[in-house]
Design an enzyme around this catalytic site. Sequence first.
Site, PDB file in Angstrom:
ATOM      1  N   SER A  80       0.839  -1.190   0.000  1.00 23.70           N
ATOM      2  CA  SER A  80       0.000   0.000   0.000  1.00 23.70           C
ATOM      3  C   SER A  80       0.882   1.251   0.000  1.00 23.70           C
ATOM      4  CB  SER A  80      -0.938  -0.030   1.212  1.00 23.70           C
ATOM      5  OG  SER A  80      -1.818   1.062   1.208  1.00 23.70           O
ATOM      6  N   TYR A 122      -3.600   7.993  -7.437  1.00 24.52           N
ATOM      7  CA  TYR A 122      -2.723   7.014  -6.793  1.00 24.52           C
ATOM      8  C   TYR A 122      -3.157   6.751  -5.352  1.00 24.52           C
ATOM      9  CZ  TYR A 122       1.496   5.078  -4.617  1.00 24.52           C
ATOM     10  OH  TYR A 122       2.370   4.287  -3.915  1.00 24.52           O
ATOM     11  N   LYS A 146      -4.747   3.215  -3.717  1.00 27.54           N
ATOM     12  CA  LYS A 146      -4.108   2.478  -2.628  1.00 27.54           C
ATOM     13  C   LYS A 146      -5.028   2.381  -1.409  1.00 27.54           C
ATOM     14  CE  LYS A 146       0.005   1.375  -4.247  1.00 27.54           C
ATOM     15  NZ  LYS A 146       0.498  -0.010  -4.289  1.00 27.54           N
TER      16      LYS A 146
END
Length: 265
Positions: free
Chosen positions: A143, A157, A161
């Site tokens: 992660s 992004y 995650k």
Amino acid sequence: MSETPVVILTGAGRGIGHASLIHLLSLPNPPNILAVSRDTAALEELAKSHDNLEVVALDFSAPYSELKAKIPSDVVNVAIEKWGRIDALLLNHAILDPVAKIGDSRLESWDLVYRVNLFSNVELIKAALPELRKAKGRVVMVSSAATSIAFTGWSAYGSSKAALNHLAFTLAHEEPDVTSVSIAPGIVDTDMQKDIRQGHGKVMTSQEHAMFMGFKENGILISPESVGAALGNMCLNLEKEFSGKYLQWDDESLSSYANASIAAC
């Protein structure tokens, strides 16, 4: 069927993934490893000297139809046909680009980030689940601290995650025999950090860019080898008590994985 554990490791060609691969290969009792990467030239050379390493080339940014066909046939089935089992997934592949403010972003770019960082992982987990259930195996998802810290231009992004964290949380709930965890690896000295320093300053604020420049200049970056070893150890031996959690790689509760060279069990 081999008694040796089998690990599928993605993003194995460089950075944290490659460091995890080297660590696993160096263990006294190494697992069998299916290493997946977009660029496999270096991995294929490494496989010549390691009978327990199989290499598969796959671009996780490929269209959905291609991923749905290739992940089961070219990844999961290859591991099963060669070794007869799958004990762990170490899901490390991801992209940061394209970095753009929400007001300037394009839906197509979000689709790309989510396809690589989230949806390909869903497909890989789904395909491997029958074997993971049999093995009472482990899924370790890499992660990011960006799930809880906002950086200008990182919305795609960071949110992808964050969704990965929830994927681990839900997988642990739905599959009690499989240990699933998401791990933030910290600020690691990889090509991603280089790209942030060299390419993304135009989008990020000057203060944010200066902070990342300072990480390198002040020697704060973590070595890929340290994180790679911890992740490799987790995929082989992580205890059930961690299932469903999102943790920093150097959390005190994980110190035994970070500090020990744990032989494959």
